[in-house]
Design a protein around this motif. Sequence first.
Motif, PDB file in Angstrom:
ATOM      1  N   PRO A   7      44.364  45.493  42.896  1.00  0.00           N
ATOM      2  CA  PRO A   7      44.752  44.937  41.593  1.00  0.00           C
ATOM      3  C   PRO A   7      46.030  44.114  41.682  1.00  0.00           C
ATOM      4  N   PHE A   8      46.156  43.166  40.775  1.00  0.00           N
ATOM      5  CA  PHE A   8      47.388  42.396  40.665  1.00  0.00           C
ATOM      6  C   PHE A   8      47.748  42.218  39.199  1.00  0.00           C
ATOM      7  N   PRO A  24      53.073  30.029  45.438  1.00  0.00           N
ATOM      8  CA  PRO A  24      53.127  30.867  46.639  1.00  0.00           C
ATOM      9  C   PRO A  24      52.967  32.362  46.346  1.00  0.00           C
ATOM     10  N   ASN A  25      53.148  32.768  45.095  1.00  0.00           N
ATOM     11  CA  ASN A  25      52.991  34.193  44.786  1.00  0.00           C
ATOM     12  C   ASN A  25      51.556  34.667  44.929  1.00  0.00           C
ATOM     13  N   VAL A  26      50.606  33.753  44.881  1.00  0.00           N
ATOM     14  CA  VAL A  26      49.214  34.127  45.159  1.00  0.00           C
ATOM     15  C   VAL A  26      49.134  34.787  46.529  1.00  0.00           C
ATOM     16  N   PHE A  27      49.869  34.236  47.492  1.00  0.00           N
ATOM     17  CA  PHE A  27      49.789  34.782  48.843  1.00  0.00           C
ATOM     18  C   PHE A  27      50.445  36.150  48.957  1.00  0.00           C
ATOM     19  N   ARG A  28      51.320  36.499  48.043  1.00  0.00           N
ATOM     20  CA  ARG A  28      51.857  37.864  48.026  1.00  0.00           C
ATOM     21  C   ARG A  28      50.749  38.846  47.668  1.00  0.00           C
ATOM     22  N   VAL A  75      41.956  41.396  40.052  1.00  0.00           N
ATOM     23  CA  VAL A  75      41.851  41.939  41.400  1.00  0.00           C
ATOM     24  C   VAL A  75      41.871  40.797  42.406  1.00  0.00           C
ATOM     25  N   CYS A  76      42.458  41.115  43.544  1.00  0.00           N
ATOM     26  CA  CYS A  76      42.395  40.230  44.700  1.00  0.00           C
ATOM     27  C   CYS A  76      41.349  40.833  45.630  1.00  0.00           C
ATOM     28  N   ARG A  77      40.258  40.115  45.821  1.00  0.00           N
ATOM     29  CA  ARG A  77      39.219  40.536  46.768  1.00  0.00           C
ATOM     30  C   ARG A  77      39.481  39.819  48.088  1.00  0.00           C
ATOM     31  N   LEU A  78      39.427  40.569  49.170  1.00  0.00           N
ATOM     32  CA  LEU A  78      39.685  40.011  50.490  1.00  0.00           C
ATOM     33  C   LEU A  78      38.651  40.566  51.450  1.00  0.00           C
ATOM     34  N   ASP A  91      38.837  35.658  53.956  1.00  0.00           N
ATOM     35  CA  ASP A  91      38.633  34.903  52.726  1.00  0.00           C
ATOM     36  C   ASP A  91      39.092  35.758  51.554  1.00  0.00           C
ATOM     37  N   PHE A  92      39.503  35.102  50.461  1.00  0.00           N
ATOM     38  CA  PHE A  92      39.962  35.850  49.304  1.00  0.00           C
ATOM     39  C   PHE A  92      39.577  35.154  48.013  1.00  0.00           C
ATOM     40  N   ALA A  93      39.561  35.953  46.947  1.00  0.00           N
ATOM     41  CA  ALA A  93      39.328  35.456  45.591  1.00  0.00           C
ATOM     42  C   ALA A  93      40.154  36.305  44.640  1.00  0.00           C
ATOM     43  N   LEU A  94      40.912  35.651  43.752  1.00  0.00           N
ATOM     44  CA  LEU A  94      41.635  36.342  42.688  1.00  0.00           C
ATOM     45  C   LEU A  94      40.840  36.152  41.408  1.00  0.00           C
ATOM     46  N   VAL A  95      40.418  37.265  40.829  1.00  0.00           N
ATOM     47  CA  VAL A  95      39.575  37.237  39.639  1.00  0.00           C
ATOM     48  C   VAL A  95      40.290  37.971  38.517  1.00  0.00           C
ATOM     49  N   LYS A  96      40.484  37.274  37.390  1.00  0.00           N
ATOM     50  CA  LYS A  96      41.136  37.905  36.243  1.00  0.00           C
ATOM     51  C   LYS A  96      40.200  38.931  35.608  1.00  0.00           C
ATOM     52  N   ASP A  97      40.803  39.981  35.068  1.00  0.00           N
ATOM     53  CA  ASP A  97      40.023  40.995  34.357  1.00  0.00           C
ATOM     54  C   ASP A  97      39.175  40.334  33.284  1.00  0.00           C
ATOM     55  N   GLY A  98      37.916  40.755  33.202  1.00  0.00           N
ATOM     56  CA  GLY A  98      37.012  40.251  32.178  1.00  0.00           C
ATOM     57  C   GLY A  98      36.373  38.922  32.509  1.00  0.00           C
ATOM     58  N   GLU A  99      36.633  38.382  33.678  1.00  0.00           N
ATOM     59  CA  GLU A  99      36.037  37.099  34.065  1.00  0.00           C
ATOM     60  C   GLU A  99      35.186  37.275  35.315  1.00  0.00           C
ATOM     61  N   GLU A 100      34.209  36.408  35.450  1.00  0.00           N
ATOM     62  CA  GLU A 100      33.330  36.423  36.618  1.00  0.00           C
ATOM     63  C   GLU A 100      33.816  35.457  37.696  1.00  0.00           C
TER      64      GLU A 100
END
Length: 138
Positions: A7-8, A24-28, A75-78, A91-100
């Motif tokens: 989670p983020f 750059p905070n995405v990479f954190r 969530v950050c999926r990796l 590979d990664f994807a940041l997905v906001k709660d409630g979104e596909e």
Amino acid sequence: MRQVEVPFVVYWGDADPAELIFYPNVFRYVMQAEYALFRGLGYTLRMMRELGIVNPRVHVEADYRKPLWVHDRGVCRLWVSRIGRSSLRLDFALVKDGEEEPAVTGHLVQVFVDARTMRPVPVPEELRRAFEAGESSV
């Protein structure tokens, strides 16, 4: 292949004056997921130091598809998408709660190297086996 979800929260200090995530905070968040992936396999920085290896990033890439605002959660999926002789592509994807659809997607490539000479070495065999096992207990 192994994968994790971590989670983020976009905190105020993670944003620029427009209240959008400072890029750059995405990479954190990605680093936190990467840590969870390796730690879940019992593979720690201390263990790598004892083996005399490090795994610097040699390429990072991100596509910012939707805005992430202060107070957004998700969530950050990796996941490991490729295992080379001495490299891993995550590979990664940041997905906001409630979104596909992801707000951010991307990947990074890391190379395992001898900590003293900085020359590439093979991905440690026990780590390779764990990634190839495809377990999902992390």
